[in-house]
Design an enzyme around this catalytic site. Sequence first.
Site, PDB file in Angstrom:
ATOM      1  N   ASN A   7       1.019  10.855  -2.066  1.00 17.98           N
ATOM      2  CA  ASN A   7      -0.088  10.494  -3.056  1.00 17.98           C
ATOM      3  C   ASN A   7      -1.226  11.718  -2.893  1.00 17.98           C
ATOM      4  OD1 ASN A   7      -2.705   9.761  -4.297  1.00 17.98           O
ATOM      5  ND2 ASN A   7      -1.991   7.738  -4.522  1.00 17.98           N
ATOM      6  N   HIS A  10      -6.300  12.934  -3.551  1.00 20.24           N
ATOM      7  CA  HIS A  10      -7.304  13.331  -2.591  1.00 20.24           C
ATOM      8  C   HIS A  10      -7.523  14.752  -2.415  1.00 20.24           C
ATOM      9  CE1 HIS A  10      -8.771   9.315  -2.373  1.00 20.24           C
ATOM     10  NE2 HIS A  10      -7.875   9.014  -1.476  1.00 20.24           N
ATOM     11  N   HIS A  43      -2.582   9.058  -9.302  1.00 18.93           N
ATOM     12  CA  HIS A  43      -3.221   8.077 -10.179  1.00 18.93           C
ATOM     13  C   HIS A  43      -4.153   8.803 -11.065  1.00 18.93           C
ATOM     14  CE1 HIS A  43      -5.650   3.982  -9.425  1.00 18.93           C
ATOM     15  NE2 HIS A  43      -5.445   4.266 -10.849  1.00 18.93           N
ATOM     16  N   ARG A  45      -7.179   7.686 -13.009  1.00 15.08           N
ATOM     17  CA  ARG A  45      -7.877   6.585 -13.144  1.00 15.08           C
ATOM     18  C   ARG A  45      -8.772   7.058 -14.243  1.00 15.08           C
ATOM     19  NH1 ARG A  45      -8.864   3.978  -8.035  1.00 15.08           N
ATOM     20  NH2 ARG A  45     -10.509   2.819  -9.258  1.00 15.08           N
ATOM     21  N   ARG A  49     -11.697  10.410 -11.741  1.00  6.95           N
ATOM     22  CA  ARG A  49     -12.636  10.796 -10.532  1.00  6.95           C
ATOM     23  C   ARG A  49     -12.022  11.810  -9.762  1.00  6.95           C
ATOM     24  NH1 ARG A  49     -12.782   5.566  -6.822  1.00  6.95           N
ATOM     25  NH2 ARG A  49     -13.621   4.648  -8.904  1.00  6.95           N
ATOM     26  N   GLU A  70       0.627   6.465 -11.095  1.00  4.47           N
ATOM     27  CA  GLU A  70      -0.118   5.131 -11.094  1.00  4.47           C
ATOM     28  C   GLU A  70      -1.263   4.950 -12.139  1.00  4.47           C
ATOM     29  OE1 GLU A  70      -2.626   4.431  -7.488  1.00  4.47           O
ATOM     30  OE2 GLU A  70      -0.751   4.784  -6.081  1.00  4.47           O
ATOM     31  N   THR A 101      -8.171   1.620  -4.968  1.00  2.00           N
ATOM     32  CA  THR A 101      -7.402   0.374  -5.536  1.00  2.00           C
ATOM     33  C   THR A 101      -7.530  -0.721  -4.331  1.00  2.00           C
ATOM     34  OG1 THR A 101      -5.671   1.821  -6.455  1.00  2.00           O
ATOM     35  CG2 THR A 101      -5.268  -0.563  -6.759  1.00  2.00           C
ATOM     36  N   GLU A 151       5.634  -2.661  -5.732  1.00  2.00           N
ATOM     37  CA  GLU A 151       5.223  -2.037  -4.791  1.00  2.00           C
ATOM     38  C   GLU A 151       4.104  -2.989  -3.778  1.00  2.00           C
ATOM     39  OE1 GLU A 151       3.080   1.827  -5.036  1.00  2.00           O
ATOM     40  OE2 GLU A 151       2.003   1.578  -3.236  1.00  2.00           O
ATOM     41  N   HIS A 191      -0.433   1.736   0.677  1.00  2.00           N
ATOM     42  CA  HIS A 191      -1.701   1.581   0.837  1.00  2.00           C
ATOM     43  C   HIS A 191      -2.230   1.260   2.114  1.00  2.00           C
ATOM     44  CE1 HIS A 191      -5.810   1.021  -0.135  1.00  2.00           C
ATOM     45  NE2 HIS A 191      -5.476   1.518  -1.771  1.00  2.00           N
TER      46      HIS A 191
HETATM   47  N1  PXP Z   1      -0.245   2.669  -3.350  1.00  4.00           N
HETATM   48  C1  PXP Z   1      -1.193   2.571  -4.495  1.00  4.00           C
HETATM   49  C2  PXP Z   1      -0.689   1.555  -5.661  1.00  4.00           C
HETATM   50  C3  PXP Z   1      -2.391   3.214  -4.363  1.00  4.00           C
HETATM   51  O1  PXP Z   1      -3.213   2.754  -5.137  1.00  4.00           O
HETATM   52  C4  PXP Z   1      -2.678   3.856  -3.294  1.00  4.00           C
HETATM   53  C5  PXP Z   1      -4.020   4.770  -3.213  1.00  4.00           C
HETATM   54  O2  PXP Z   1      -4.333   5.422  -4.521  1.00  4.00           O
HETATM   55  C6  PXP Z   1      -1.847   4.256  -2.497  1.00  4.00           C
HETATM   56  C7  PXP Z   1      -0.399   3.741  -2.632  1.00  4.00           C
HETATM   57  C8  PXP Z   1      -1.983   5.197  -1.343  1.00  4.00           C
HETATM   58  O3  PXP Z   1      -2.975   4.625  -0.616  1.00  4.00           O
HETATM   59  P1  PXP Z   1      -3.498   5.513   0.878  1.00  4.00           P
HETATM   60  O4  PXP Z   1      -4.098   6.741   0.145  1.00  4.00           O
HETATM   61  O5  PXP Z   1      -4.356   4.659   1.393  1.00  4.00           O
HETATM   62  O6  PXP Z   1      -2.212   6.054   1.402  1.00  4.00           O
END
Ligand code: PXP
Length: 238
Positions: A7, A10, A43, A45, A49, A70, A101, A151, A191
């Site tokens: 992901n 960031h 994602h 959003r 952001r 996402e 999330t 998931e 997550h």
């Molecule tokens: N899965 C989902 C559905 C999420 O919303 C996120 C965060 O955007 C992640 C996985 C990844 O989470 P993390 O950044 O804590 O690894």
Amino acid sequence: MANLNVNIDHVATVRQARLTVEPDPVWAAVECELAGAKGITMHLREDRRHIQERDVELVRKVSKIMLNLEMGMTEEMVNYALKLVPDMVTLVPEKRAELTTEGGLDCIKLEKTLKTVVAKMHKKGIEVSAFIIADPNQIAACAQAGCDAIELHTGPYANARTKKEIITRLDELETGLECGLNAGMVVHAGHGLTYRNVEPVADMTGFCDFNIGHGIISRSIFTGLRSATKEMIELIRR
Ligand code: PXP
């Protein structure tokens, strides 16, 4: 053997802190691909952001690996996904005020909407996954709505502090995994997973993909994204 989708939200968070052009999530996607990731998760959003449309569209064009978008189940996002045609969408609950999330999607309450969204995505050949807590009733509702995958939210496990709670959360994930597989769906997890806590979850047989962001991007500041991604893949497959 489970796979890793990185992901890269960031990377965009850092760029948006200065509203400039770097670091570029498109470069990040290439680094993850070169490291052996199975896919890229982004994602988009509602408040934009971090990830912007431009990022998703360029990654879709440039990257040869799976794109998992996402998104919240809003009309705007559903129409966007139908136009973009990612390989998979992961449906998440979205609140403007949250840092990330928070809970899982309530697929029991939203079953009717979920069914409609799934049917629309399937018409375009897009796979649908729903981000849910490891609750058998939620899992059954996803199967009922025609989801291809779920998931499982690993946040409650990642946030557990006592040994007892960690064991309880791992048991919930294991039961959820079994439940999802028995219902004929592919089961992913994500997550809050880090280099320190991923192994007990990766040890469970049956998970398909792990979606991991913050931990990998954090480490990449010190070791580089290609190395950070490789290190996580090794941990997942050890
Ligand atoms: N899965 C989902 C559905 C999420 O919303 C996120 C965060 O955007 C992640 C996985 C990844 O989470 P993390 O950044 O804590 O690894």
